[in-house]
Design a protein around this motif. Structure first.
Motif, PDB file in Angstrom:
ATOM      1  N   ASN A   1      36.327   2.677 -51.333  1.00 63.87           N
ATOM      2  CA  ASN A   1      37.533   1.683 -49.997  1.00 63.87           C
ATOM      3  C   ASN A   1      36.322   1.209 -49.075  1.00 63.87           C
ATOM      4  OD1 ASN A   1      40.237   1.877 -51.459  1.00 63.87           O
ATOM      5  ND2 ASN A   1      39.890   4.276 -51.033  1.00 63.87           N
ATOM      6  N   PHE A   2      36.958   0.300 -48.840  1.00 62.96           N
ATOM      7  CA  PHE A   2      35.988   0.013 -47.248  1.00 62.96           C
ATOM      8  C   PHE A   2      34.563  -0.283 -47.704  1.00 62.96           C
ATOM      9  CE2 PHE A   2      39.648   2.368 -45.736  1.00 62.96           C
ATOM     10  CZ  PHE A   2      39.932   1.148 -44.839  1.00 62.96           C
ATOM     11  N   GLU A   3      34.055  -1.327 -48.729  1.00 63.36           N
ATOM     12  CA  GLU A   3      33.355  -1.477 -49.246  1.00 63.36           C
ATOM     13  C   GLU A   3      32.919  -3.074 -48.209  1.00 63.36           C
ATOM     14  OE1 GLU A   3      30.490  -2.498 -52.341  1.00 63.36           O
ATOM     15  OE2 GLU A   3      31.425  -0.644 -53.199  1.00 63.36           O
ATOM     16  N   LYS A   4      32.244  -3.959 -47.286  1.00 67.57           N
ATOM     17  CA  LYS A   4      32.239  -4.759 -46.384  1.00 67.57           C
ATOM     18  C   LYS A   4      31.618  -6.116 -47.070  1.00 67.57           C
ATOM     19  CE  LYS A   4      32.725  -1.500 -43.338  1.00 67.57           C
ATOM     20  NZ  LYS A   4      32.162  -0.608 -44.667  1.00 67.57           N
ATOM     21  N   PHE A   5      32.290  -6.831 -47.627  1.00 64.85           N
ATOM     22  CA  PHE A   5      31.129  -8.273 -46.990  1.00 64.85           C
ATOM     23  C   PHE A   5      31.274  -8.721 -46.481  1.00 64.85           C
ATOM     24  CE2 PHE A   5      33.559  -6.422 -51.149  1.00 64.85           C
ATOM     25  CZ  PHE A   5      32.384  -6.329 -52.199  1.00 64.85           C
ATOM     26  N   LEU A   6      30.417  -9.868 -46.663  1.00 63.49           N
ATOM     27  CA  LEU A   6      30.212 -11.031 -45.259  1.00 63.49           C
ATOM     28  C   LEU A   6      29.756 -12.180 -45.947  1.00 63.49           C
ATOM     29  CD1 LEU A   6      29.721 -11.229 -42.332  1.00 63.49           C
ATOM     30  CD2 LEU A   6      26.982 -10.767 -41.982  1.00 63.49           C
ATOM     31  N   VAL A   7      30.260 -13.035 -45.523  1.00 63.81           N
ATOM     32  CA  VAL A   7      30.098 -14.767 -46.078  1.00 63.81           C
ATOM     33  C   VAL A   7      29.584 -15.192 -45.068  1.00 63.81           C
ATOM     34  CG1 VAL A   7      31.496 -16.714 -47.132  1.00 63.81           C
ATOM     35  CG2 VAL A   7      32.039 -14.157 -48.232  1.00 63.81           C
ATOM     36  N   SER A   8      29.505 -16.200 -44.815  1.00 57.95           N
ATOM     37  CA  SER A   8      27.891 -17.133 -44.261  1.00 57.95           C
ATOM     38  C   SER A   8      29.595 -18.152 -43.631  1.00 57.95           C
ATOM     39  CB  SER A   8      26.698 -18.039 -44.631  1.00 57.95           C
ATOM     40  OG  SER A   8      27.212 -19.210 -45.318  1.00 57.95           O
ATOM     41  N   ARG A   9      29.148 -18.880 -42.718  1.00 54.29           N
ATOM     42  CA  ARG A   9      30.243 -20.274 -42.482  1.00 54.29           C
ATOM     43  C   ARG A   9      29.664 -21.238 -43.497  1.00 54.29           C
ATOM     44  NH1 ARG A   9      30.922 -20.122 -36.504  1.00 54.29           N
ATOM     45  NH2 ARG A   9      29.586 -19.123 -35.346  1.00 54.29           N
ATOM     46  N   ASP A  10      29.124 -21.083 -44.398  1.00 54.12           N
ATOM     47  CA  ASP A  10      29.458 -22.100 -44.986  1.00 54.12           C
ATOM     48  C   ASP A  10      29.473 -21.584 -47.057  1.00 54.12           C
ATOM     49  OD1 ASP A  10      27.417 -24.515 -43.989  1.00 54.12           O
ATOM     50  OD2 ASP A  10      25.633 -23.074 -44.188  1.00 54.12           O
TER      51      ASP A  10
ATOM     52  N   VAL B   1      28.515   2.481 -44.891  1.00 54.08           N
ATOM     53  CA  VAL B   1      28.096   1.825 -43.658  1.00 54.08           C
ATOM     54  C   VAL B   1      29.640   1.864 -41.965  1.00 54.08           C
ATOM     55  CG1 VAL B   1      27.603  -0.463 -42.510  1.00 54.08           C
ATOM     56  CG2 VAL B   1      26.066   0.818 -44.848  1.00 54.08           C
ATOM     57  N   GLU B   2      28.991   2.171 -41.368  1.00 49.91           N
ATOM     58  CA  GLU B   2      29.791   1.762 -40.084  1.00 49.91           C
ATOM     59  C   GLU B   2      30.317   0.242 -39.832  1.00 49.91           C
ATOM     60  OE1 GLU B   2      32.629   4.277 -38.874  1.00 49.91           O
ATOM     61  OE2 GLU B   2      31.736   5.839 -40.040  1.00 49.91           O
ATOM     62  N   PRO B   3      31.270   0.048 -38.752  1.00 48.79           N
ATOM     63  CA  PRO B   3      31.287  -1.334 -38.625  1.00 48.79           C
ATOM     64  C   PRO B   3      30.395  -1.344 -37.658  1.00 48.79           C
ATOM     65  CG  PRO B   3      33.540  -1.004 -39.151  1.00 48.79           C
ATOM     66  CD  PRO B   3      32.777   1.092 -39.428  1.00 48.79           C
ATOM     67  N   ASP B   4      30.388  -0.125 -36.740  1.00 47.47           N
ATOM     68  CA  ASP B   4      29.107  -0.471 -35.276  1.00 47.47           C
ATOM     69  C   ASP B   4      28.136  -0.402 -35.896  1.00 47.47           C
ATOM     70  OD1 ASP B   4      29.515   2.200 -35.619  1.00 47.47           O
ATOM     71  OD2 ASP B   4      30.594   2.896 -33.790  1.00 47.47           O
ATOM     72  N   SER B   5      27.556  -0.342 -37.058  1.00 43.08           N
ATOM     73  CA  SER B   5      26.590   0.428 -37.460  1.00 43.08           C
ATOM     74  C   SER B   5      25.382  -1.296 -37.332  1.00 43.08           C
ATOM     75  CB  SER B   5      26.101   0.806 -38.902  1.00 43.08           C
ATOM     76  OG  SER B   5      26.151  -0.520 -39.502  1.00 43.08           O
ATOM     77  N   GLU B   6      23.453  -1.026 -36.562  1.00 43.52           N
ATOM     78  CA  GLU B   6      23.022  -1.672 -36.588  1.00 43.52           C
ATOM     79  C   GLU B   6      23.159  -2.785 -37.784  1.00 43.52           C
ATOM     80  OE1 GLU B   6      18.399  -1.681 -35.241  1.00 43.52           O
ATOM     81  OE2 GLU B   6      19.583   0.386 -34.822  1.00 43.52           O
ATOM     82  N   GLU B   7      22.218  -2.450 -38.789  1.00 49.89           N
ATOM     83  CA  GLU B   7      22.891  -3.168 -39.829  1.00 49.89           C
ATOM     84  C   GLU B   7      23.546  -3.983 -39.798  1.00 49.89           C
ATOM     85  OE1 GLU B   7      22.628  -1.573 -44.020  1.00 49.89           O
ATOM     86  OE2 GLU B   7      22.849   0.485 -42.788  1.00 49.89           O
ATOM     87  N   LEU B   8      25.144  -3.997 -39.831  1.00 45.22           N
ATOM     88  CA  LEU B   8      26.017  -4.214 -39.080  1.00 45.22           C
ATOM     89  C   LEU B   8      25.992  -5.365 -38.531  1.00 45.22           C
ATOM     90  CD1 LEU B   8      29.733  -3.445 -40.922  1.00 45.22           C
ATOM     91  CD2 LEU B   8      28.950  -5.257 -39.543  1.00 45.22           C
TER      92      LEU B   8
ATOM     93  N   GLU C   1      23.996  -6.544 -37.218  1.00 44.35           N
ATOM     94  CA  GLU C   1      22.690  -7.523 -36.734  1.00 44.35           C
ATOM     95  C   GLU C   1      23.002  -8.570 -37.861  1.00 44.35           C
ATOM     96  OE1 GLU C   1      18.133  -7.116 -38.544  1.00 44.35           O
ATOM     97  OE2 GLU C   1      18.111  -5.721 -36.939  1.00 44.35           O
ATOM     98  N   ALA C   2      23.175  -9.003 -38.704  1.00 49.50           N
ATOM     99  CA  ALA C   2      24.161  -9.266 -40.311  1.00 49.50           C
ATOM    100  C   ALA C   2      24.961  -9.835 -39.128  1.00 49.50           C
ATOM    101  CB  ALA C   2      23.927  -8.636 -41.180  1.00 49.50           C
ATOM    102  N   LEU C   3      25.739  -9.694 -38.898  1.00 48.54           N
ATOM    103  CA  LEU C   3      27.296  -9.785 -38.522  1.00 48.54           C
ATOM    104  C   LEU C   3      26.405 -11.413 -37.625  1.00 48.54           C
ATOM    105  CD1 LEU C   3      29.993 -11.032 -37.949  1.00 48.54           C
ATOM    106  CD2 LEU C   3      29.948  -9.194 -36.614  1.00 48.54           C
ATOM    107  N   GLU C   4      25.379 -11.036 -36.408  1.00 43.37           N
ATOM    108  CA  GLU C   4      25.549 -11.962 -35.231  1.00 43.37           C
ATOM    109  C   GLU C   4      24.683 -12.987 -35.624  1.00 43.37           C
ATOM    110  OE1 GLU C   4      23.977  -8.986 -32.153  1.00 43.37           O
ATOM    111  OE2 GLU C   4      25.590  -8.828 -31.723  1.00 43.37           O
ATOM    112  N   LYS C   5      23.847 -12.796 -36.418  1.00 43.46           N
ATOM    113  CA  LYS C   5      23.029 -13.817 -37.312  1.00 43.46           C
ATOM    114  C   LYS C   5      23.827 -15.105 -38.031  1.00 43.46           C
ATOM    115  CE  LYS C   5      19.101 -14.399 -40.635  1.00 43.46           C
ATOM    116  NZ  LYS C   5      17.981 -13.459 -41.928  1.00 43.46           N
ATOM    117  N   ALA C   6      24.833 -14.273 -39.037  1.00 42.96           N
ATOM    118  CA  ALA C   6      26.063 -15.338 -39.296  1.00 42.96           C
ATOM    119  C   ALA C   6      26.838 -15.414 -38.357  1.00 42.96           C
ATOM    120  CB  ALA C   6      26.416 -14.317 -40.334  1.00 42.96           C
ATOM    121  N   LEU C   7      26.822 -15.275 -36.997  1.00 50.83           N
ATOM    122  CA  LEU C   7      27.299 -16.045 -36.452  1.00 50.83           C
ATOM    123  C   LEU C   7      26.965 -17.352 -35.166  1.00 50.83           C
ATOM    124  CD1 LEU C   7      29.923 -13.428 -34.549  1.00 50.83           C
ATOM    125  CD2 LEU C   7      30.680 -15.574 -36.427  1.00 50.83           C
TER     126      LEU C   7
END
Length: 160
Positions: free
Chosen positions: A124-133, A144-151, A153-159
């Motif tokens: 449970n709680f695996e997270k998949f980040l999908v780009s705008r494309d 990996v917590e939602p507020d973790s540095e690695e998550l 960082e990836a999220l802000e790059k995707a945005l």
């Protein structure tokens, strides 16, 4: 790879949509459960949603009962639990399988790799980040917590 945007979804309220409703947005897809040690991550996910939604983030929670029977409620009970305990406002789907013969097509695509074998969802709680494309750009294990540095960082790059 099939376009993620053509994959049908049934939201928790019973409405039928497809993943295309998120076209142009970064989407974090998370298989969720109400009775898991990671359930508290709902709060962190809702925090992310509140902070980044205006920049184009969507979060999609997909309840799943395949790991330890930790999501036994009905769709209505799940929605009520999430709202009452964590103030969840991001969309949830109806309960779905993320593994096996009855695997939801969304997870069949998200777990596909260039190799012959897909990389199965482990818990449970695996997270998949999908780009705008509509491309999978990152995957994070349950720990990996939602507020973790690695998550973040990836999220802000995707945005960007």
């Amino acid at each position: 790879m099939t376009s993620l945007y053509s994959i049908p979804l049934t939201l928790n309220d019973g409405s039928d949509v497809d993943f295309g409703r998120f076209k142009g947005k970064a989407v974090m897809v998370v298989n969720v459960a109400s009775e898991c040690g990671y359930t508290r991550q709902y709060a962190g996910l809702e925090e992310l949603y509140g902070k980044y939604r205006g920049q184009g983030l969507e979060i999609l929670g997909v309840p799943c009962n395949q790991f330890g029977g930790q999501e036994q409620g009905t769709d209505a009970e799940i929605a009520e639990f999430c709202q009452r305990n964590f103030g969840v406002t991001f969309p949830l789907t109806t309960k779905a399988n993320v593994l096996g013969k009855e695997q939801h097509p969304l997870f069949a695509e998200l777990t596909q790799t260039d190799d012959a074998e897909p990389v199965k969802v482990k818990w449970n709680f695996e997270k998949f980040l999908v780009s705008r494309d509509g491309e999978l750009i990152a995957r994070f294990p349950s720990a990996v917590e939602p507020d973790s540095e690695e998550l973040i960082e990836a999220l802000e790059k995707a945005l960007r």
